[in-house]
Design a protein around this motif. Structure first.
Motif, PDB file in Angstrom:
ATOM      1  N   MET A   1       0.814  -1.197   0.000  1.00  0.00           N
ATOM      2  CA  MET A   1       0.000   0.000   0.000  1.00  0.00           C
ATOM      3  C   MET A   1       0.861   1.267   0.000  1.00  0.00           C
ATOM      4  O   MET A   1       0.578   2.173  -0.778  1.00  0.00           O
ATOM      5  CB  MET A   1      -0.945  -0.034   1.205  1.00  0.00           C
ATOM      6  N   PRO A   2       1.889   1.367   0.828  1.00  0.00           N
ATOM      7  CA  PRO A   2       2.699   2.595   0.810  1.00  0.00           C
ATOM      8  C   PRO A   2       3.367   2.850  -0.542  1.00  0.00           C
ATOM      9  O   PRO A   2       3.470   3.996  -0.971  1.00  0.00           O
ATOM     10  CB  PRO A   2       3.747   2.363   1.892  1.00  0.00           C
ATOM     11  N   GLN A   3       3.806   1.806  -1.195  1.00  0.00           N
ATOM     12  CA  GLN A   3       4.441   1.989  -2.501  1.00  0.00           C
ATOM     13  C   GLN A   3       3.426   2.509  -3.515  1.00  0.00           C
ATOM     14  O   GLN A   3       3.726   3.409  -4.300  1.00  0.00           O
ATOM     15  CB  GLN A   3       5.068   0.696  -2.996  1.00  0.00           C
ATOM     16  N   ALA A   4       2.232   1.969  -3.499  1.00  0.00           N
ATOM     17  CA  ALA A   4       1.177   2.428  -4.415  1.00  0.00           C
ATOM     18  C   ALA A   4       0.838   3.894  -4.135  1.00  0.00           C
ATOM     19  O   ALA A   4       0.680   4.693  -5.064  1.00  0.00           O
ATOM     20  CB  ALA A   4      -0.068   1.555  -4.264  1.00  0.00           C
ATOM     21  N   GLN A   5       0.748   4.266  -2.870  1.00  0.00           N
ATOM     22  CA  GLN A   5       0.466   5.658  -2.525  1.00  0.00           C
ATOM     23  C   GLN A   5       1.592   6.579  -2.998  1.00  0.00           C
ATOM     24  O   GLN A   5       1.337   7.687  -3.474  1.00  0.00           O
ATOM     25  CB  GLN A   5       0.288   5.809  -1.013  1.00  0.00           C
ATOM     26  N   GLY A   6       2.827   6.118  -2.884  1.00  0.00           N
ATOM     27  CA  GLY A   6       3.963   6.912  -3.341  1.00  0.00           C
ATOM     28  C   GLY A   6       3.938   7.142  -4.837  1.00  0.00           C
ATOM     29  O   GLY A   6       4.247   8.243  -5.311  1.00  0.00           O
ATOM     30  N   GLU A   7       3.559   6.113  -5.578  1.00  0.00           N
ATOM     31  CA  GLU A   7       3.476   6.235  -7.034  1.00  0.00           C
ATOM     32  C   GLU A   7       2.451   7.304  -7.416  1.00  0.00           C
ATOM     33  O   GLU A   7       2.722   8.168  -8.250  1.00  0.00           O
ATOM     34  CB  GLU A   7       3.066   4.900  -7.663  1.00  0.00           C
ATOM     35  N   VAL A   8       1.284   7.240  -6.824  1.00  0.00           N
ATOM     36  CA  VAL A   8       0.219   8.182  -7.166  1.00  0.00           C
ATOM     37  C   VAL A   8       0.576   9.598  -6.702  1.00  0.00           C
ATOM     38  O   VAL A   8       0.340  10.573  -7.422  1.00  0.00           O
ATOM     39  CB  VAL A   8      -1.129   7.725  -6.572  1.00  0.00           C
ATOM     40  N   LYS A   9       1.183   9.710  -5.533  1.00  0.00           N
ATOM     41  CA  LYS A   9       1.572  11.024  -5.028  1.00  0.00           C
ATOM     42  C   LYS A   9       2.590  11.681  -5.955  1.00  0.00           C
ATOM     43  O   LYS A   9       2.504  12.875  -6.244  1.00  0.00           O
ATOM     44  CB  LYS A   9       2.150  10.895  -3.620  1.00  0.00           C
ATOM     45  N   ALA A  10       3.540  10.924  -6.448  1.00  0.00           N
ATOM     46  CA  ALA A  10       4.538  11.462  -7.371  1.00  0.00           C
ATOM     47  C   ALA A  10       3.876  11.939  -8.660  1.00  0.00           C
ATOM     48  O   ALA A  10       4.209  13.001  -9.194  1.00  0.00           O
ATOM     49  CB  ALA A  10       5.600  10.408  -7.679  1.00  0.00           C
ATOM     50  N   PHE A  45       4.245   9.522 -17.524  1.00  0.00           N
ATOM     51  CA  PHE A  45       4.696   9.100 -16.196  1.00  0.00           C
ATOM     52  C   PHE A  45       3.503   8.895 -15.265  1.00  0.00           C
ATOM     53  O   PHE A  45       3.436   7.899 -14.535  1.00  0.00           O
ATOM     54  CB  PHE A  45       5.659  10.134 -15.595  1.00  0.00           C
ATOM     55  N   ALA A  46       2.553   9.841 -15.296  1.00  0.00           N
ATOM     56  CA  ALA A  46       1.387   9.738 -14.414  1.00  0.00           C
ATOM     57  C   ALA A  46       0.584   8.479 -14.715  1.00  0.00           C
ATOM     58  O   ALA A  46       0.170   7.762 -13.804  1.00  0.00           O
ATOM     59  CB  ALA A  46       0.505  10.972 -14.563  1.00  0.00           C
ATOM     60  N   HIS A  47       0.387   8.195 -15.986  1.00  0.00           N
ATOM     61  CA  HIS A  47      -0.368   7.001 -16.347  1.00  0.00           C
ATOM     62  C   HIS A  47       0.352   5.741 -15.878  1.00  0.00           C
ATOM     63  O   HIS A  47      -0.244   4.856 -15.276  1.00  0.00           O
ATOM     64  CB  HIS A  47      -0.624   6.925 -17.850  1.00  0.00           C
ATOM     65  N   ALA A  49       2.548   5.437 -13.503  1.00  0.00           N
ATOM     66  CA  ALA A  49       2.574   5.379 -12.038  1.00  0.00           C
ATOM     67  C   ALA A  49       1.234   4.890 -11.493  1.00  0.00           C
ATOM     68  O   ALA A  49       1.194   4.047 -10.587  1.00  0.00           O
ATOM     69  CB  ALA A  49       2.915   6.752 -11.464  1.00  0.00           C
ATOM     70  N   CYS A  50       0.152   5.386 -12.057  1.00  0.00           N
ATOM     71  CA  CYS A  50      -1.179   4.964 -11.599  1.00  0.00           C
ATOM     72  C   CYS A  50      -1.447   3.499 -11.958  1.00  0.00           C
ATOM     73  O   CYS A  50      -2.013   2.754 -11.157  1.00  0.00           O
ATOM     74  CB  CYS A  50      -2.252   5.874 -12.169  1.00  0.00           C
ATOM     75  N   ARG A  51      -1.037   3.106 -13.151  1.00  0.00           N
ATOM     76  CA  ARG A  51      -1.206   1.702 -13.547  1.00  0.00           C
ATOM     77  C   ARG A  51      -0.404   0.798 -12.608  1.00  0.00           C
ATOM     78  O   ARG A  51      -0.894  -0.235 -12.155  1.00  0.00           O
ATOM     79  CB  ARG A  51      -0.756   1.495 -14.990  1.00  0.00           C
ATOM     80  N   GLU A  52       0.804   1.219 -12.278  1.00  0.00           N
ATOM     81  CA  GLU A  52       1.636   0.432 -11.361  1.00  0.00           C
ATOM     82  C   GLU A  52       1.009   0.360  -9.974  1.00  0.00           C
ATOM     83  O   GLU A  52       1.032  -0.687  -9.324  1.00  0.00           O
ATOM     84  CB  GLU A  52       3.040   1.032 -11.284  1.00  0.00           C
ATOM     85  N   ALA A  53       0.424   1.467  -9.517  1.00  0.00           N
ATOM     86  CA  ALA A  53      -0.216   1.478  -8.199  1.00  0.00           C
ATOM     87  C   ALA A  53      -1.387   0.495  -8.154  1.00  0.00           C
ATOM     88  O   ALA A  53      -1.524  -0.281  -7.198  1.00  0.00           O
ATOM     89  CB  ALA A  53      -0.693   2.886  -7.855  1.00  0.00           C
ATOM     90  N   VAL A  54      -2.225   0.508  -9.177  1.00  0.00           N
ATOM     91  CA  VAL A  54      -3.359  -0.423  -9.224  1.00  0.00           C
ATOM     92  C   VAL A  54      -2.847  -1.859  -9.312  1.00  0.00           C
ATOM     93  O   VAL A  54      -3.372  -2.756  -8.643  1.00  0.00           O
ATOM     94  CB  VAL A  54      -4.305  -0.090 -10.395  1.00  0.00           C
ATOM     95  N   GLN A  55      -1.820  -2.079 -10.111  1.00  0.00           N
ATOM     96  CA  GLN A  55      -1.255  -3.425 -10.244  1.00  0.00           C
ATOM     97  C   GLN A  55      -0.692  -3.922  -8.914  1.00  0.00           C
ATOM     98  O   GLN A  55      -0.873  -5.092  -8.558  1.00  0.00           O
ATOM     99  CB  GLN A  55      -0.151  -3.438 -11.305  1.00  0.00           C
ATOM    100  N   LEU A  56      -0.035  -3.057  -8.161  1.00  0.00           N
ATOM    101  CA  LEU A  56       0.490  -3.440  -6.843  1.00  0.00           C
ATOM    102  C   LEU A  56      -0.634  -3.863  -5.904  1.00  0.00           C
ATOM    103  O   LEU A  56      -0.531  -4.879  -5.206  1.00  0.00           O
ATOM    104  CB  LEU A  56       1.275  -2.277  -6.230  1.00  0.00           C
ATOM    105  N   LEU A  57      -1.710  -3.087  -5.882  1.00  0.00           N
ATOM    106  CA  LEU A  57      -2.839  -3.433  -5.021  1.00  0.00           C
ATOM    107  C   LEU A  57      -3.518  -4.717  -5.481  1.00  0.00           C
ATOM    108  O   LEU A  57      -3.898  -5.560  -4.671  1.00  0.00           O
ATOM    109  CB  LEU A  57      -3.846  -2.280  -4.991  1.00  0.00           C
ATOM    110  N   TYR A  58      -3.642  -4.866  -6.785  1.00  0.00           N
ATOM    111  CA  TYR A  58      -4.239  -6.076  -7.362  1.00  0.00           C
ATOM    112  C   TYR A  58      -3.429  -7.297  -6.956  1.00  0.00           C
ATOM    113  O   TYR A  58      -3.981  -8.306  -6.519  1.00  0.00           O
ATOM    114  CB  TYR A  58      -4.272  -5.920  -8.883  1.00  0.00           C
TER     115      TYR A  58
END
Length: 111
Positions: A1-10, A45-47, A49-58
């Motif tokens: 979860m923290p990594q996904a939040q970091g991706e989206v925050k960046a 980059f934003a796309h 990062a967001c895709r990576e965040a969702v993938q991490l949570l998934y």
């Protein structure tokens, strides 16, 4: 979860900053080449990062992620992958940015 939040925050920090630069250049009606090419890589980059965040949570949810009655992650992952097929986050746009930065003529209005 923290990594996904970091991706989206960046991503949230980078895109508005670059969009503001591009907007200021457009208002001058004389967009400089370096400024014009900054928004497209930021969107990409934003796309990613967001895709990576969702993938991490998934991935963290394991097999429970596919059950839509428990979590919307399956649909979110599908939607963010589909959004990647749009021109804004497409890798092909980066080719045009590279051409622009090397002194070439802009071939697309998307950057």
């Amino acid at each position: 979860m923290p990594q996904a939040q970091g991706e989206v925050k960046a991503a949230r920090g980078k895109v508005p900053q670059e969009r503001a630069k591009a907007w200021k250049c457009g208002l001058r009606r004389a967009p400089g080449k370096p400024e014009r090419g900054t928004a497209a890589p930021a969107r990409r980059f934003a796309h990613r990062a967001c895709r990576e965040a969702v993938q991490l949570l998934y991935d963290a949810m394991g097999s429970a992620a596919i059950y839509t009655e428990r979590t919307p992650l399956d649909r979110c992952l599908r939607d963010v992958i589909t959004a990647g097929r749009h021109v804004a986050p497409a890798e092909k746009v980066l080719d045009g940015v590279g051409d622009l930065r090397l002194g070439g003529a802009p071939g697309s209005p998307h950057f």
